[in-house]
Scaffold this motif. Structure first.
Motif, PDB file in Angstrom:
ATOM      1  N   SER A   1       0.821  -1.227   0.000  1.00 30.49           N
ATOM      2  CA  SER A   1       0.000   0.000   0.000  1.00 30.49           C
ATOM      3  C   SER A   1       0.849   1.269   0.000  1.00 30.49           C
ATOM      4  CB  SER A   1      -0.926   0.004   1.214  1.00 30.49           C
ATOM      5  OG  SER A   1      -0.145   0.009   2.385  1.00 30.49           O
ATOM      6  N   LEU A   2       2.134   1.139   0.221  1.00 28.21           N
ATOM      7  CA  LEU A   2       2.988   2.343   0.288  1.00 28.21           C
ATOM      8  C   LEU A   2       3.734   2.619  -1.011  1.00 28.21           C
ATOM      9  CD1 LEU A   2       4.704   2.281   3.797  1.00 28.21           C
ATOM     10  CD2 LEU A   2       2.478   3.135   3.110  1.00 28.21           C
ATOM     11  N   GLU A   3       3.390   1.929  -2.090  1.00 32.19           N
ATOM     12  CA  GLU A   3       4.260   2.009  -3.277  1.00 32.19           C
ATOM     13  C   GLU A   3       4.464   3.430  -3.803  1.00 32.19           C
ATOM     14  OE1 GLU A   3       3.002   0.668  -7.216  1.00 32.19           O
ATOM     15  OE2 GLU A   3       1.191  -0.128  -6.294  1.00 32.19           O
ATOM     16  N   ASP A   4       3.429   4.290  -3.680  1.00 31.34           N
ATOM     17  CA  ASP A   4       3.568   5.643  -4.233  1.00 31.34           C
ATOM     18  C   ASP A   4       4.012   6.686  -3.207  1.00 31.34           C
ATOM     19  OD1 ASP A   4       2.879   4.970  -6.861  1.00 31.34           O
ATOM     20  OD2 ASP A   4       0.761   4.860  -6.291  1.00 31.34           O
ATOM     21  N   ARG A   5       4.314   6.253  -2.016  1.00 29.38           N
ATOM     22  CA  ARG A   5       4.739   7.214  -0.985  1.00 29.38           C
ATOM     23  C   ARG A   5       6.232   7.525  -1.155  1.00 29.38           C
ATOM     24  NH1 ARG A   5       2.900   6.012   5.016  1.00 29.38           N
ATOM     25  NH2 ARG A   5       0.939   6.109   3.895  1.00 29.38           N
ATOM     26  N   PRO A   6       6.599   8.821  -1.058  1.00 31.02           N
ATOM     27  CA  PRO A   6       8.043   9.123  -1.092  1.00 31.02           C
ATOM     28  C   PRO A   6       8.762   8.323   0.006  1.00 31.02           C
ATOM     29  CG  PRO A   6       6.761  11.145  -1.230  1.00 31.02           C
ATOM     30  CD  PRO A   6       5.775  10.035  -0.930  1.00 31.02           C
ATOM     31  N   ALA A   7       9.806   7.608  -0.382  1.00 24.25           N
ATOM     32  CA  ALA A   7      10.450   6.684   0.558  1.00 24.25           C
ATOM     33  C   ALA A   7      10.955   7.404   1.802  1.00 24.25           C
ATOM     34  CB  ALA A   7      11.596   5.951  -0.142  1.00 24.25           C
ATOM     35  N   ARG A   8      11.423   8.645   1.607  1.00 19.25           N
ATOM     36  CA  ARG A   8      11.995   9.347   2.766  1.00 19.25           C
ATOM     37  C   ARG A   8      10.933   9.803   3.765  1.00 19.25           C
ATOM     38  NH1 ARG A   8      17.091  12.868   0.449  1.00 19.25           N
ATOM     39  NH2 ARG A   8      18.230  11.095  -0.414  1.00 19.25           N
ATOM     40  N   LEU A   9       9.654   9.758   3.362  1.00 18.61           N
ATOM     41  CA  LEU A   9       8.597  10.087   4.314  1.00 18.61           C
ATOM     42  C   LEU A   9       8.114   8.847   5.063  1.00 18.61           C
ATOM     43  CD1 LEU A   9       6.360  12.663   2.382  1.00 18.61           C
ATOM     44  CD2 LEU A   9       8.339  13.057   3.849  1.00 18.61           C
ATOM     45  N   CYS A  10       8.584   7.690   4.658  1.00 19.03           N
ATOM     46  CA  CYS A  10       8.200   6.463   5.355  1.00 19.03           C
ATOM     47  C   CYS A  10       8.905   6.410   6.710  1.00 19.03           C
ATOM     48  CB  CYS A  10       8.570   5.237   4.510  1.00 19.03           C
ATOM     49  SG  CYS A  10       7.600   5.119   2.989  1.00 19.03           S
ATOM     50  N   SER A  11       8.309   5.682   7.645  1.00 15.98           N
ATOM     51  CA  SER A  11       8.919   5.592   8.979  1.00 15.98           C
ATOM     52  C   SER A  11      10.244   4.818   8.884  1.00 15.98           C
ATOM     53  CB  SER A  11       7.966   4.873   9.935  1.00 15.98           C
ATOM     54  OG  SER A  11       7.987   3.476   9.692  1.00 15.98           O
ATOM     55  N   GLY A  12      11.031   4.897   9.943  1.00 14.07           N
ATOM     56  CA  GLY A  12      12.325   4.197   9.941  1.00 14.07           C
ATOM     57  C   GLY A  12      12.171   2.708   9.687  1.00 14.07           C
ATOM     58  N   GLY A  13      11.185   2.107  10.366  1.00 11.49           N
ATOM     59  CA  GLY A  13      10.964   0.674  10.191  1.00 11.49           C
ATOM     60  C   GLY A  13      10.482   0.352   8.782  1.00 11.49           C
ATOM     61  N   GLU A  14       9.621   1.222   8.240  1.00 10.19           N
ATOM     62  CA  GLU A  14       9.157   1.005   6.858  1.00 10.19           C
ATOM     63  C   GLU A  14      10.318   1.125   5.878  1.00 10.19           C
ATOM     64  OE1 GLU A  14       4.624   2.737   7.624  1.00 10.19           O
ATOM     65  OE2 GLU A  14       6.150   4.031   6.741  1.00 10.19           O
ATOM     66  N   GLN A  15      11.178   2.110   6.085  1.00 12.56           N
ATOM     67  CA  GLN A  15      12.339   2.263   5.188  1.00 12.56           C
ATOM     68  C   GLN A  15      13.240   1.031   5.267  1.00 12.56           C
ATOM     69  OE1 GLN A  15      14.480   5.993   5.168  1.00 12.56           O
ATOM     70  NE2 GLN A  15      12.662   7.132   5.745  1.00 12.56           N
ATOM     71  N   GLN A  16      13.369   0.480   6.469  1.00 13.65           N
ATOM     72  CA  GLN A  16      14.200  -0.723   6.606  1.00 13.65           C
ATOM     73  C   GLN A  16      13.594  -1.873   5.798  1.00 13.65           C
ATOM     74  OE1 GLN A  16      17.173  -1.500   6.993  1.00 13.65           O
ATOM     75  NE2 GLN A  16      17.519  -1.108   9.149  1.00 13.65           N
ATOM     76  N   ARG A  17      12.271  -1.958   5.820  1.00  8.26           N
ATOM     77  CA  ARG A  17      11.602  -3.028   5.059  1.00  8.26           C
ATOM     78  C   ARG A  17      11.696  -2.768   3.552  1.00  8.26           C
ATOM     79  NH1 ARG A  17       6.317  -2.772   8.516  1.00  8.26           N
ATOM     80  NH2 ARG A  17       5.367  -4.189   7.005  1.00  8.26           N
ATOM     81  N   ILE A  18      11.619  -1.497   3.135  1.00  6.76           N
ATOM     82  CA  ILE A  18      11.798  -1.187   1.702  1.00  6.76           C
ATOM     83  C   ILE A  18      13.213  -1.597   1.278  1.00  6.76           C
ATOM     84  CG2 ILE A  18      11.929   0.669  -0.027  1.00  6.76           C
ATOM     85  CD1 ILE A  18       9.889   2.219   1.779  1.00  6.76           C
ATOM     86  N   ALA A  19      14.180  -1.312   2.144  1.00  7.02           N
ATOM     87  CA  ALA A  19      15.567  -1.678   1.819  1.00  7.02           C
ATOM     88  C   ALA A  19      15.699  -3.193   1.670  1.00  7.02           C
ATOM     89  CB  ALA A  19      16.511  -1.161   2.910  1.00  7.02           C
ATOM     90  N   LEU A  20      15.008  -3.942   2.522  1.00  2.77           N
ATOM     91  CA  LEU A  20      15.075  -5.404   2.396  1.00  2.77           C
ATOM     92  C   LEU A  20      14.353  -5.869   1.127  1.00  2.77           C
ATOM     93  CD1 LEU A  20      16.192  -7.931   3.877  1.00  2.77           C
ATOM     94  CD2 LEU A  20      13.839  -8.364   4.500  1.00  2.77           C
ATOM     95  N   ALA A  21      13.222  -5.215   0.818  1.00  2.00           N
ATOM     96  CA  ALA A  21      12.496  -5.562  -0.412  1.00  2.00           C
ATOM     97  C   ALA A  21      13.395  -5.336  -1.628  1.00  2.00           C
ATOM     98  CB  ALA A  21      11.233  -4.706  -0.525  1.00  2.00           C
ATOM     99  N   ARG A  22      14.129  -4.238  -1.608  1.00  2.00           N
ATOM    100  CA  ARG A  22      15.037  -3.910  -2.714  1.00  2.00           C
ATOM    101  C   ARG A  22      16.115  -4.992  -2.843  1.00  2.00           C
ATOM    102  NH1 ARG A  22      17.275   2.022  -2.021  1.00  2.00           N
ATOM    103  NH2 ARG A  22      18.168   1.045  -0.195  1.00  2.00           N
ATOM    104  N   ALA A  23      16.662  -5.389  -1.714  1.00  2.00           N
ATOM    105  CA  ALA A  23      17.696  -6.445  -1.742  1.00  2.00           C
ATOM    106  C   ALA A  23      17.101  -7.765  -2.232  1.00  2.00           C
ATOM    107  CB  ALA A  23      18.291  -6.613  -0.342  1.00  2.00           C
TER     108      ALA A  23
END
Ligand SMILES: Nc1ncnc2c1ncn2[C@@H]1O[C@H](COP(=O)(O)OP(=O)(O)OP(=O)(O)O)[C@@H](O)[C@H]1O
Ligand SMILES: [Mg+2]
Length: 245
Positions: A131-153
């Motif tokens: 559900s967060l695909e269109d949200r600017p990544a830098r506005l995501c919470s720290g934990g969400e950014q960590q999960r985006i980073a894992l998704a990217r990996a």
């Protein structure tokens, strides 16, 4: 994903480091670390704050050149070496783009030309962030950014994945989800090198424990043996919570 390197591509593992040192000015941060990362293993790096864990991971990932010693992959092909690995950092690194575009960008850099958007969406869904695909990544919470980073990996299907405290800022459910993804990646053939301060997590994940103290690799021990009885007094004190730096 059974063959993370891609059919027929030369394997980049094992990775062998011998007498790796890293100096910052006059201070020797890593001292003569020798290790070998075998394909298919889960290597957990533990040790007190400031021991050199993040520096070691960055060096193995190719972001810091050793001041001394040698690092050797199984292939000399620089493109394969670069594309065969991914890293999730202690503090997530996000571009000024949406969550999905952060992943798309990494996939394009990794050489993907078709199905990029679908692959990025699948990766976000994998970490529960569709559900967060269109949200600017830098506005995501720290934990969400960590999960985006894992998704990217995850989307990159690396042969080896470096993770620097990937669950340090996550809630218990997200931590479990991340551990499941790491387990799935390992089952699919990805080699894991990860740091954590969570000893329960280290027990759940590790095949092998690398214990760093003040820049030295004090132990390199099979996990079961390490948690039953570490070989060194430093590690024994550390797992009892008695080792200060
Ligand atoms: N670029 C740098 N320049 C100078 N010193 C550095 C640099 N990067 C790291 N250090 C120092 O190297 C030491 C090891 O740092 P590192 O980040 O690897 O520790 P760590 O084991 O990951 O600790 P933590 O558990 O707190 O994450 C620290 O004393 C740190 O201050
Ligand atoms: Mg660190």
């Amino acid at each position: 994903m059974a063959d993370p390197a891609g059919a027929g591509a030369p394997a980049i593992l094992p990775l062998a480091g011998s007498d790796l040192s890293w100096r910052a000015g006059d201070v020797e941060i890593l001292r003569e670390v020798s290790l070998r990362i075998e394909p298919g293993t889960r290597n957990i790096v533990i040790g007190p704050n400031g021991a050199g864990k993040s520096v070691l991971l960055r060096m193995l990932h190719g972001l810091l050149a050793p001041s001394g010693g040698q690092l050797a992959w199984a292939t000399a092909d620089p493109l394969r070496i670069r594309r065969g690995q991914a890293m999730v950092f202690q503090r997530p690194v996000m571009l000024r783009r949406t969550a999905r575009e952060n992943i798309e960008f990494a996939l394009r850099v990794g050489g993907m030309r078709e199905g990029v958007r679908a692959a990025a969406r699948a990766a976000l869904a994998r970490v529960g962030l569709a559900s967060l695909e269109d949200r600017p990544a830098r506005l995501c919470s720290g934990g969400e950014q960590q999960r985006i980073a894992l998704a990217r990996a995850w989307a990159l299907r690396p042969e080896i994945l470096f993770l620097d405290e990937p669950t340090a800022s996550l809630d218990p459910a997200a931590t479990r989800a991340i551990e499941e993804i790491i387990a799935a990646m390992h089952a699919a053939g990805t080699t894991i090198v990860m740091t954590t301060h969570d000893l329960g997590q280290a027990r759940r994940i590790a095949d092998r424990v690398l214990f760093l103290h003040r820049g030295r690799l004090v132990e390199d021990t099979p996990a079961r043996e390490f948690f039953q009885q570490p070989r060194s007094p430093e590690a024994t004190a550390f797992i009892k919570g008695e080792l200060l730096w």
